[in-house]
Design an enzyme around this catalytic site. Structure first.
Site, PDB file in Angstrom:
ATOM      1  N   CYS A 133       0.817  -1.221   0.000  1.00 47.04           N
ATOM      2  CA  CYS A 133       0.000   0.000   0.000  1.00 47.04           C
ATOM      3  C   CYS A 133       0.854   1.276   0.000  1.00 47.04           C
ATOM      4  CB  CYS A 133      -0.934  -0.003   1.204  1.00 47.04           C
ATOM      5  SG  CYS A 133      -0.156  -0.606   2.707  1.00 47.04           S
ATOM      6  N   HIS A 264      -3.067   6.166   4.536  1.00 45.07           N
ATOM      7  CA  HIS A 264      -1.649   6.306   4.881  1.00 45.07           C
ATOM      8  C   HIS A 264      -1.165   7.680   4.419  1.00 45.07           C
ATOM      9  CE1 HIS A 264      -1.707   2.200   5.912  1.00 45.07           C
ATOM     10  NE2 HIS A 264      -1.011   1.667   4.934  1.00 45.07           N
TER      11      HIS A 264
END
Ligand code: A2P
Length: 358
Positions: A133, A264
């Site tokens: 990710c 994130h």
């Protein structure tokens, strides 16, 4: 699209990413003829909704892939290690969200906006890997800058959401936060010593998922520590960026788990061969697919997890010159780790597969 529909399996369907994969397949109207939802024996008997209908969750077995054409895997590395080859052997193209196959030379590692041409290599193993990710959102932002000015070196620090660890971790964070907030009865009229003493009873806390408390804490520890003292997550960012974008780019990374839910964040420092001004970088990034520039600091507009969560695009902002070197830039990049960082990227790969290859 060569066919009207495909038999698609989601492995790890009950998990955070698996759930989102089902959701993204539906939302993007992926041509699904039949959906097969797979998880552990614990989930057999449960049902999950797809296009308004309940579908049974089945236990993953060696026989699960009969007639399955595309398999989206997100049930952990050891499950992929065992079952991806079984699925591939049965004729299913596996799009694997775990780290297990990513660095194998005959397995393409793909971010559709960055290296879609790599998908053609799937025929060697019938497996395509979805990158980590944190790598996906970083290479999205690096690609247009690399094309323009050739990136020499990247220094990245991440601030990664708890959802990346899964549902158990999200629950652990909420339980800890609730316990701390209700037990520490402190207001600004109290002395700091009272806050300190309230906090001290939480210095060590029993945990199940992380080695330490995650609520109100930052853990500079994602995945396991390696011999070079970096974590595997940190090295994934190095290895995967080089595989996807350019083996000549130097990357050094510090990855940190922070108590946010979805999204994130990354502080990215870039050194290029050719100078790119912040204005030019803003222009390049705003034209790049999958990115949205959010960079009006005077109006307090910059990428936040609250803005990126649930969105397909990755946000870029705080675009500044690194004044300590001749050709340097700093960026702040935020993306939904479950969406573009996992489920969406996998479904985008499936779309290209269906459109051009299957
Ligand atoms: P289950 O819900 O049956 O345990 P998360 O990352 O959100 O924790 O989700 C992990 C996913 O991987 C879940 O769907 C989980 O299913 C699945 N999973 C875990 N272990 C196995 C296994 N041995 N076989 C198949 N799926 C598994």
């Amino acid at each position: 699209m060569k066919k009207d529909g495909y038999k698609v399996a989601v492995v790890g369907a009950t998990g955070a990413v698996g759930n989102m994969m089902i959701n993204v397949l539906e939302r993007r109207s992926f041509p699904v003829k039949e959906i097969v939802l797979l998880a552990s024996g614990r989930s057999a008997g449960k049902t999950l909704k797809f296009k308004g209908t309940d579908h049974p969750v089945r236990e993953l077995t060696d026989e699960s892939f009969d007639g399955v054409e595309i398999g989206l895997f997100s049930a952990g590395g050891s499950i992929s290690a065992k079952f991806a080859p079984i699925a591939a052997q049965a004729g299913c193209v596996v799009i694997d969200n775990t780290a297990h196959f990513r660095m194998e030379p005959d397995v393409p590692l793909v971010v559709p906006e960055v290296n879609p041409q790599a998908i053609s290599g799937y025929t060697k193993r019938n497996i395509i890997a979805n990158p980590n990710c944190s790598t996906i959102q970083m290479v999205l932002a690096l690609k247009p800058l690399h094309d323009e000015g050739t990136i020499k070196r990247v220094v990245v620090s991440t601030y990664q959401a708890v959802s990346g660890t899964g549902k158990d971790a999200l629950e652990e964070m909420l339980v800890q936060a609730r316990e701390m907030a209700s037990s520490i009865q402190w207001t600004k009229d109290d002395g700091l010593d009272k806050l300190w003493s309230g906090l001290s009873s939480f210095r060590t806390m029993e945990t199940n998922v992380y080695p330490h408390r995650i609520a109100f804490e930052c853990l500079p520890h994602i995945d396991v520590f390696l011999e070079n003292r970096y974590t595997k997550e940190e090295m994934k960012m190095v290895w995967e960026t080089q595989k996807i974008l350019d083996p000549a780019i130097g990357v050094t990374s510090t990855t940190v788990r922070v108590p946010t839910f979805f999204g994130h964040s990354e502080s990215i420092n870039i050194e290029t061969e050719k100078k790119i001004t912040p204005e030019r970088a803003r222009e390049l990034l705003s034209q790049a697919p999958g990115l949205k520039v959010f960079d009006e600091p005077a109006k307090n507009r910059y990428p936040l997890t609250a803005l990126a969560a649930g969105e397909d695009f990755t946000l870029v902002g705080r675009i500044r010159e690194d004044e300590s070197i001749a050709n340097g830039l700093n960026l702040w990049v935020v993306s939904d780790n479950i969406l573009k960082g996992a489920a969406l990227n996998a479904v985008q790969i499936a779309e290209i597969l269906a459109d051009q290859y299957l």
